[in-house]
Each structure stands twice: as structure tokens, then as C-alpha cells.
Design a protein around this motif. Sequence first.
Motif, PDB file in Angstrom:
ATOM      1  N   VAL A  12      -0.260   5.018  -6.909  1.00 47.92           N
ATOM      2  CA  VAL A  12       0.447   5.215  -5.649  1.00 47.92           C
ATOM      3  C   VAL A  12       0.677   3.879  -4.948  1.00 47.92           C
ATOM      4  CG1 VAL A  12       0.212   6.201  -3.355  1.00 47.92           C
ATOM      5  CG2 VAL A  12      -0.354   7.573  -5.333  1.00 47.92           C
ATOM      6  N   CYS A  13      -0.316   3.017  -4.961  1.00 49.89           N
ATOM      7  CA  CYS A  13      -0.295   1.784  -4.178  1.00 49.89           C
ATOM      8  C   CYS A  13       0.752   0.782  -4.665  1.00 49.89           C
ATOM      9  CB  CYS A  13      -1.686   1.149  -4.225  1.00 49.89           C
ATOM     10  SG  CYS A  13      -1.832  -0.412  -3.343  1.00 49.89           S
ATOM     11  N   VAL A  14       0.766   0.453  -5.924  1.00 50.46           N
ATOM     12  CA  VAL A  14       1.640  -0.613  -6.429  1.00 50.46           C
ATOM     13  C   VAL A  14       3.119  -0.246  -6.316  1.00 50.46           C
ATOM     14  CG1 VAL A  14       2.191  -2.026  -8.449  1.00 50.46           C
ATOM     15  CG2 VAL A  14      -0.189  -1.539  -7.896  1.00 50.46           C
TER      16      VAL A  14
ATOM     17  N   ALA B  47      -3.380  -0.375   3.994  1.00 51.23           N
ATOM     18  CA  ALA B  47      -3.671  -1.481   4.903  1.00 51.23           C
ATOM     19  C   ALA B  47      -4.466  -2.592   4.213  1.00 51.23           C
ATOM     20  CB  ALA B  47      -4.435  -0.975   6.118  1.00 51.23           C
ATOM     21  N   PHE B  48      -5.447  -2.202   3.412  1.00 48.88           N
ATOM     22  CA  PHE B  48      -6.296  -3.197   2.766  1.00 48.88           C
ATOM     23  C   PHE B  48      -5.878  -3.471   1.324  1.00 48.88           C
ATOM     24  CE2 PHE B  48      -9.284  -0.952   5.756  1.00 48.88           C
ATOM     25  CZ  PHE B  48      -9.141  -1.873   6.766  1.00 48.88           C
ATOM     26  N   THR B  49      -5.005  -2.669   0.766  1.00 51.94           N
ATOM     27  CA  THR B  49      -4.524  -2.781  -0.627  1.00 51.94           C
ATOM     28  C   THR B  49      -5.700  -2.867  -1.591  1.00 51.94           C
ATOM     29  OG1 THR B  49      -2.702  -4.049   0.315  1.00 51.94           O
ATOM     30  CG2 THR B  49      -2.763  -3.863  -2.058  1.00 51.94           C
ATOM     31  N   ARG B  50      -6.605  -1.917  -1.470  1.00 52.28           N
ATOM     32  CA  ARG B  50      -7.768  -1.844  -2.353  1.00 52.28           C
ATOM     33  C   ARG B  50      -7.898  -0.432  -2.911  1.00 52.28           C
ATOM     34  NH1 ARG B  50     -11.009  -5.082   1.794  1.00 52.28           N
ATOM     35  NH2 ARG B  50     -10.651  -7.192   1.090  1.00 52.28           N
TER      36      ARG B  50
ATOM     37  N   LEU C 268       9.735   7.842  -1.689  1.00 51.86           N
ATOM     38  CA  LEU C 268       9.191   6.829  -2.594  1.00 51.86           C
ATOM     39  C   LEU C 268       7.743   6.476  -2.269  1.00 51.86           C
ATOM     40  CD1 LEU C 268      11.993   4.125  -2.962  1.00 51.86           C
ATOM     41  CD2 LEU C 268      11.222   5.743  -4.678  1.00 51.86           C
ATOM     42  N   MET C 269       7.457   6.330  -0.990  1.00 55.06           N
ATOM     43  CA  MET C 269       6.176   5.759  -0.602  1.00 55.06           C
ATOM     44  C   MET C 269       5.167   6.769  -0.071  1.00 55.06           C
ATOM     45  SD  MET C 269       7.773   2.482   1.405  1.00 55.06           S
ATOM     46  CE  MET C 269       6.222   1.924   2.013  1.00 55.06           C
TER      47      MET C 269
END
Length: 191
Positions: free
Chosen positions: A131-133, A119-122, A98-99
Amino acid sequence: MGVRSVLAGSSALAVGAAVALLHSPAFIGRFYSLILLQVLLFSTIVCDCPAWQALIRGLLCIPLGASAIAFFAITLGAPFGNEFFWPTFYWSFFMSTLMIAPAGMVLGPSWRRWQQVFAFTRPSGSLELLVCVPAHGAAVGAWIGAWPMPLDWEREWQQWPISCTYGATGGYLLGSLVTFILFVHKSGKKK
């Protein structure tokens, strides 16, 4: 036989069927392939590398990510022992798919990009947002799914890692929905 006993019997049957479905290799294989296909499709559209290279990067990241996820899960309180080895093994590979696999396909070996996204969610682009959300949604969903495990309801779905898997799946799907809404909103603003 009252309505409550019928409802209790049918809900127990539904939970039992869901648990059996969740642990079946066919379901796990289809779910994994759906996620990899989704990210592979987006990576070929937007990514700067060929599709086969993105797929290999994603597949190479799965065992490394599974090892890290299993370590963190055990560190944060997942049961540890011989009887919990295989459930933890399967769950960590599920979470890695998933991740970590989508991120490996998109981000590649760039440590700076991994830090920026996780790490910074940017995330810097739309593919990194894709990918991030969902990855953060899966992690938060697994964490929320762990809440009912210590309660003394003695239900089958409270065993490790069933509720965490349901939470992670729900969080991933919710994160994918949020990402889709953000893309639709962004494309509507551009016109």
C-alpha cells in the motif's frame, strides 16, 4: 508536407486521443476496478479480515480521501472556480482510489497504522508495503506531473489535471513495480 508537420500532427492526435481516453468513464471505471481488484486480492490473502469487509472499508474511504485530497490540491495551488470544479472532483476521486482506498482496505480504522504507513513511511508488513510504496509513488508522480502546467507551451495536456493524472498513474505503476521487485528479492533471500 514535411516530416515535422506529420510528426506534430500525429503527436497532437495521440495526445488528444489520450486525453479523451483519460476522461472517458469506461477507462476510469476499468482503472478503478483494476486497482480495487488488485488490493482486494492481496487483502484476502494476507489481511486479517474477510474480503467483503476489506472492500467496504476501501469504498467508505474513497469519499473521505477525495475530500482531503481536493482540499490539499486547492491549498497547494490547483485552480479553483466553477469551471474547475468537475475536473478537480474527478481527479480527487481518482487519487483517492489510487492512494486511500487500498490503504483503507488494508489498514482499516487504526489511526496508528495510518500514521506509521503514510506519515512515518515505516510499513510493518508486506501488505502495508504494498500500500505504502504505490501510494507515495502516485503522490510524487502527481507532484512531478504538475511541473509543466505553468509553462507557456499552451498544449492541451498541460491543463489541470491532465498532466497530474499522467504523473500519478506513472508514479503508481512505478511504485507497484518497485514493490514487486522488493517482494521477489525478499522471497529469493528466504530460500
